[in-house]
Write a protein that holds these residues in place. Structure first.
Motif, PDB file in Angstrom:
ATOM      1  N   GLY A  74       0.816  -1.207   0.000  1.00  0.00           N
ATOM      2  CA  GLY A  74       0.000   0.000   0.000  1.00  0.00           C
ATOM      3  C   GLY A  74       0.849   1.255   0.000  1.00  0.00           C
ATOM      4  N   ALA A  75       1.840   1.284   0.869  1.00  0.00           N
ATOM      5  CA  ALA A  75       2.735   2.444   0.939  1.00  0.00           C
ATOM      6  C   ALA A  75       3.583   2.549  -0.320  1.00  0.00           C
ATOM      7  CB  ALA A  75       3.628   2.328   2.173  1.00  0.00           C
ATOM      8  N   ASN A  76       3.976   1.400  -0.875  1.00  0.00           N
ATOM      9  CA  ASN A  76       4.758   1.391  -2.107  1.00  0.00           C
ATOM     10  C   ASN A  76       3.952   1.972  -3.266  1.00  0.00           C
ATOM     11  OD1 ASN A  76       6.618   0.875  -4.105  1.00  0.00           O
ATOM     12  ND2 ASN A  76       6.672  -1.338  -3.812  1.00  0.00           N
ATOM     13  N   CYS A  77       2.678   1.621  -3.316  1.00  0.00           N
ATOM     14  CA  CYS A  77       1.764   2.170  -4.325  1.00  0.00           C
ATOM     15  C   CYS A  77       1.726   3.695  -4.231  1.00  0.00           C
ATOM     16  CB  CYS A  77       0.370   1.570  -4.119  1.00  0.00           C
ATOM     17  SG  CYS A  77      -0.922   2.289  -5.150  1.00  0.00           S
ATOM     18  N   ARG A  78       1.553   4.194  -3.033  1.00  0.00           N
ATOM     19  CA  ARG A  78       1.484   5.647  -2.807  1.00  0.00           C
ATOM     20  C   ARG A  78       2.815   6.312  -3.096  1.00  0.00           C
ATOM     21  NH1 ARG A  78       0.097   8.349   3.111  1.00  0.00           N
ATOM     22  NH2 ARG A  78       0.270  10.539   2.488  1.00  0.00           N
ATOM     23  N   PHE A  79       3.904   5.682  -2.675  1.00  0.00           N
ATOM     24  CA  PHE A  79       5.242   6.225  -2.877  1.00  0.00           C
ATOM     25  C   PHE A  79       5.570   6.351  -4.359  1.00  0.00           C
ATOM     26  CE2 PHE A  79       9.746   5.087  -3.663  1.00  0.00           C
ATOM     27  CZ  PHE A  79      10.356   6.195  -3.115  1.00  0.00           C
ATOM     28  N   SER A  80       5.355   5.265  -5.111  1.00  0.00           N
ATOM     29  CA  SER A  80       5.663   5.263  -6.545  1.00  0.00           C
ATOM     30  C   SER A  80       4.840   6.306  -7.280  1.00  0.00           C
ATOM     31  CB  SER A  80       5.399   3.869  -7.132  1.00  0.00           C
ATOM     32  OG  SER A  80       6.146   2.882  -6.470  1.00  0.00           O
ATOM     33  N   ALA A  81       3.540   6.355  -6.952  1.00  0.00           N
ATOM     34  CA  ALA A  81       2.648   7.322  -7.612  1.00  0.00           C
ATOM     35  C   ALA A  81       3.023   8.753  -7.247  1.00  0.00           C
ATOM     36  CB  ALA A  81       1.202   7.032  -7.230  1.00  0.00           C
ATOM     37  N   SER A  82       3.326   8.992  -5.968  1.00  0.00           N
ATOM     38  CA  SER A  82       3.622  10.361  -5.506  1.00  0.00           C
ATOM     39  C   SER A  82       4.918  10.901  -6.105  1.00  0.00           C
ATOM     40  CB  SER A  82       3.702  10.393  -3.974  1.00  0.00           C
ATOM     41  OG  SER A  82       2.467  10.037  -3.395  1.00  0.00           O
ATOM     42  N   VAL A  83       5.972  10.092  -6.072  1.00  0.00           N
ATOM     43  CA  VAL A  83       7.267  10.543  -6.594  1.00  0.00           C
ATOM     44  C   VAL A  83       7.159  10.876  -8.077  1.00  0.00           C
ATOM     45  CG1 VAL A  83       9.628   9.821  -7.119  1.00  0.00           C
ATOM     46  CG2 VAL A  83       8.653   9.336  -4.872  1.00  0.00           C
ATOM     47  N   CYS A  84       6.549   9.969  -8.842  1.00  0.00           N
ATOM     48  CA  CYS A  84       6.444  10.181 -10.284  1.00  0.00           C
ATOM     49  C   CYS A  84       5.475  11.320 -10.609  1.00  0.00           C
ATOM     50  CB  CYS A  84       6.005   8.889 -10.971  1.00  0.00           C
ATOM     51  SG  CYS A  84       7.259   7.577 -10.856  1.00  0.00           S
ATOM     52  N   ALA A  85       4.427  11.478  -9.796  1.00  0.00           N
ATOM     53  CA  ALA A  85       3.494  12.593  -9.997  1.00  0.00           C
ATOM     54  C   ALA A  85       4.195  13.920  -9.755  1.00  0.00           C
ATOM     55  CB  ALA A  85       2.300  12.443  -9.068  1.00  0.00           C
ATOM     56  N   MET A 102       6.601   4.348 -12.650  1.00  0.00           N
ATOM     57  CA  MET A 102       5.895   3.943 -11.423  1.00  0.00           C
ATOM     58  C   MET A 102       6.095   2.467 -11.083  1.00  0.00           C
ATOM     59  SD  MET A 102       2.366   6.169 -11.498  1.00  0.00           S
ATOM     60  CE  MET A 102       2.400   7.923 -11.900  1.00  0.00           C
ATOM     61  N   PRO A 103       5.815   1.524 -12.005  1.00  0.00           N
ATOM     62  CA  PRO A 103       6.067   0.122 -11.670  1.00  0.00           C
ATOM     63  C   PRO A 103       7.550  -0.193 -11.486  1.00  0.00           C
ATOM     64  CG  PRO A 103       5.323   0.335 -13.953  1.00  0.00           C
ATOM     65  CD  PRO A 103       5.117   1.652 -13.303  1.00  0.00           C
ATOM     66  N   ILE A 104       8.426   0.540 -12.192  1.00  0.00           N
ATOM     67  CA  ILE A 104       9.863   0.321 -12.021  1.00  0.00           C
ATOM     68  C   ILE A 104      10.297   0.724 -10.614  1.00  0.00           C
ATOM     69  CG2 ILE A 104      12.161   1.051 -12.789  1.00  0.00           C
ATOM     70  CD1 ILE A 104      10.977   1.413 -15.602  1.00  0.00           C
ATOM     71  N   LEU A 105       9.830   1.879 -10.162  1.00  0.00           N
ATOM     72  CA  LEU A 105      10.152   2.355  -8.819  1.00  0.00           C
ATOM     73  C   LEU A 105       9.589   1.396  -7.774  1.00  0.00           C
ATOM     74  CD1 LEU A 105      11.543   4.680  -7.352  1.00  0.00           C
ATOM     75  CD2 LEU A 105       9.375   5.913  -7.348  1.00  0.00           C
ATOM     76  N   GLY A 106       8.356   0.935  -8.000  1.00  0.00           N
ATOM     77  CA  GLY A 106       7.761  -0.047  -7.093  1.00  0.00           C
ATOM     78  C   GLY A 106       8.569  -1.322  -7.054  1.00  0.00           C
ATOM     79  N   GLY A 107       9.065  -1.752  -8.220  1.00  0.00           N
ATOM     80  CA  GLY A 107       9.881  -2.966  -8.279  1.00  0.00           C
ATOM     81  C   GLY A 107      11.188  -2.831  -7.517  1.00  0.00           C
ATOM     82  N   LEU A 108      11.774  -1.627  -7.551  1.00  0.00           N
ATOM     83  CA  LEU A 108      13.021  -1.391  -6.798  1.00  0.00           C
ATOM     84  C   LEU A 108      12.786  -1.502  -5.294  1.00  0.00           C
ATOM     85  CD1 LEU A 108      14.564   1.592  -8.816  1.00  0.00           C
ATOM     86  CD2 LEU A 108      15.360  -0.781  -8.741  1.00  0.00           C
ATOM     87  N   VAL A 109      11.634  -0.982  -4.840  1.00  0.00           N
ATOM     88  CA  VAL A 109      11.278  -1.120  -3.420  1.00  0.00           C
ATOM     89  C   VAL A 109      11.111  -2.597  -3.073  1.00  0.00           C
ATOM     90  CG1 VAL A 109       9.518  -0.646  -1.673  1.00  0.00           C
ATOM     91  CG2 VAL A 109      10.200   1.151  -3.275  1.00  0.00           C
ATOM     92  N   GLY A 110      10.429  -3.338  -3.937  1.00  0.00           N
ATOM     93  CA  GLY A 110      10.251  -4.766  -3.712  1.00  0.00           C
ATOM     94  C   GLY A 110      11.577  -5.507  -3.705  1.00  0.00           C
ATOM     95  N   LEU A 111      12.494  -5.083  -4.569  1.00  0.00           N
ATOM     96  CA  LEU A 111      13.826  -5.700  -4.624  1.00  0.00           C
ATOM     97  C   LEU A 111      14.575  -5.487  -3.316  1.00  0.00           C
ATOM     98  CD1 LEU A 111      16.030  -7.106  -6.327  1.00  0.00           C
ATOM     99  CD2 LEU A 111      16.747  -4.826  -7.092  1.00  0.00           C
ATOM    100  N   VAL A 112      14.495  -4.275  -2.776  1.00  0.00           N
ATOM    101  CA  VAL A 112      15.150  -3.995  -1.480  1.00  0.00           C
ATOM    102  C   VAL A 112      14.547  -4.874  -0.390  1.00  0.00           C
ATOM    103  CG1 VAL A 112      15.502  -2.251   0.308  1.00  0.00           C
ATOM    104  CG2 VAL A 112      15.772  -1.635  -2.100  1.00  0.00           C
ATOM    105  N   LEU A 133       6.414   2.021   6.847  1.00  0.00           N
ATOM    106  CA  LEU A 133       6.526   3.234   7.662  1.00  0.00           C
ATOM    107  C   LEU A 133       7.505   4.227   7.047  1.00  0.00           C
ATOM    108  CD1 LEU A 133       6.624   1.550  11.197  1.00  0.00           C
ATOM    109  CD2 LEU A 133       4.669   2.659  10.085  1.00  0.00           C
ATOM    110  N   ALA A 134       8.616   3.719   6.509  1.00  0.00           N
ATOM    111  CA  ALA A 134       9.616   4.590   5.897  1.00  0.00           C
ATOM    112  C   ALA A 134       9.051   5.286   4.654  1.00  0.00           C
ATOM    113  CB  ALA A 134      10.854   3.780   5.527  1.00  0.00           C
ATOM    114  N   LEU A 135       8.350   4.532   3.820  1.00  0.00           N
ATOM    115  CA  LEU A 135       7.795   5.094   2.587  1.00  0.00           C
ATOM    116  C   LEU A 135       6.725   6.139   2.886  1.00  0.00           C
ATOM    117  CD1 LEU A 135       7.485   1.905   0.334  1.00  0.00           C
ATOM    118  CD2 LEU A 135       9.240   3.692   0.241  1.00  0.00           C
ATOM    119  N   VAL A 136       5.883   5.874   3.882  1.00  0.00           N
ATOM    120  CA  VAL A 136       4.854   6.844   4.265  1.00  0.00           C
ATOM    121  C   VAL A 136       5.510   8.141   4.733  1.00  0.00           C
ATOM    122  CG1 VAL A 136       3.054   7.368   5.958  1.00  0.00           C
ATOM    123  CG2 VAL A 136       3.069   5.152   4.817  1.00  0.00           C
TER     124      VAL A 136
END
Length: 317
Positions: A74-85, A102-112, A133-136
């Protein structure tokens, strides 16, 4: 002996088909309670509302099948959308490039997440909860909780129709079928299931359990970011509420569909898809009859408890 086997098979079939029976009951109940529920217009609205959770659910399905759980989606969704927006609105980056990011940024978070779990050997629940918590915190700092409105280049995708449906609905349905094909008919997908079914046996067969779990976390992140892209198109903005509680709704939906919390069992289609649709129908139906918004939260909790019970019963048969 044959009789006992037949009884077990009947019980297993009943438990596996419980979700379909439940779905039919939901449709019947809300159709009686509201004349507007069982209509083509409302069916389209339900599909439209399902796109975000379906995207997150696709990724979460892979994580659950390998026996892990990603609480940061959920936070990753918001983070990816917010940064790219922010990049496209405040810094005038190309909107199409930002949507792809957006999906690339989300994938990097998932990779970490995956690296911390599989290489550093940290607990997946704690890792993904900490990541959430960090992403929020990062998003709040970047946006100051102010909504970001999408440019016209993004909004225009809502107007494209394919078979009478918005293009982004058709897009996620096609992606869902592709990921189901990957899961069921490719070597990678079969190995994902093998790792979730029995990690020790998979390891003895020469499979890299770490790598497949890392891949599952990365896929989960990619689809969280893709969900951010879809919500930007659908709603036209990134709000401060985006992503709140999505991880629990996604878990409720795909567990409702029959994806096992124990790992090694599940499918993107029809299981995760059916679960997302049913949960969306419940929310849609409760809204139509004017029920309190908190009733849906209680319903989600009950669904998780019931489906966990059914899942445990299936594993004992």
């Amino acid at each position: 002996m044959n009789r006992e086997v037949k009884i077990k098979n009947m019980k297993l079939a009943a438990l596996n088909n419980a979700v379909y029976i439940f779905g039919i009951l939901i449709i019947a109940v809300f159709s009686v309670m509201s004349p507007y529920f069982f209509t083509v217009t409302n069916a389209t609205s339900i599909l439209r509302a399902s796109t975000l959770m379906l995207s997150i659910g696709i990724g979460m399905t892979f994580a659950l099948i390998v026996g892990e759980l990603d609480l940061s989606v959920g936070a990753n969704c918001r983070f990816s959308a917010s940064v790219c927006a922010l990049l496209m609105v405040n810094y005038k980056w190309n909107p199409y490039l930002c949507m792809i990011m957006m999906p690339i940024l989300g994938g990097l978070v998932g990779l970490v997440n995956g690296i911390l779990v599989t290489r550093v050997k940290l607990n997946a629940w704690l890792v993904t909860l900490s990541m959430k918590l960090a992403l929020v915190g990062i998003v709040v700092k970047l946006t100051n909780t102010v909504a970001i409105n999408m440019p016209q280049e993004v909004l225009q995708f809502r107007n494209f129709k394919i078979f009478g449906l918005s293009s982004f609905i058709v897009f996620i349905l096609v992606v869902m079928l592709i990921m189901q094909f990957v899961l069921k008919y490719t070597t990678f997908g079969r190995k994902i299931v093998a790792v979730g079914s029995n990690p020790n046996a998979a390891s003895k067969l020469g499979l890299s359990v770490k790598n497949y779990k890392l891949a599952a976390f990365t896929i989960s992140g990619i689809f969280a970011g893709l969900g951010g892209m879809l919500i930007c198109i659908n709603l036209g903005s990134v709000t401060r509420e985006l992503g709140d509680g999505y991880e629990f709704t996604a878990v409720a939906a795909i567990v409702l569909g029959g994806v096992s919390l124990a790992g090694g069992e599940g499918s993107v289609f029809p299981k995760a898809f059916i679960g997302v649709l049913i949960l969306t129908m419940i929310e849609n139906g409760l809204t139509m009859i004017g029920a309190d918004i908190y009733v849906f939260q209680i319903a989600k909790a009950l669904i998780i408890f019931v489906m966990m019970y059914i899942d445990s019963k299936k594993n004992k048969i």
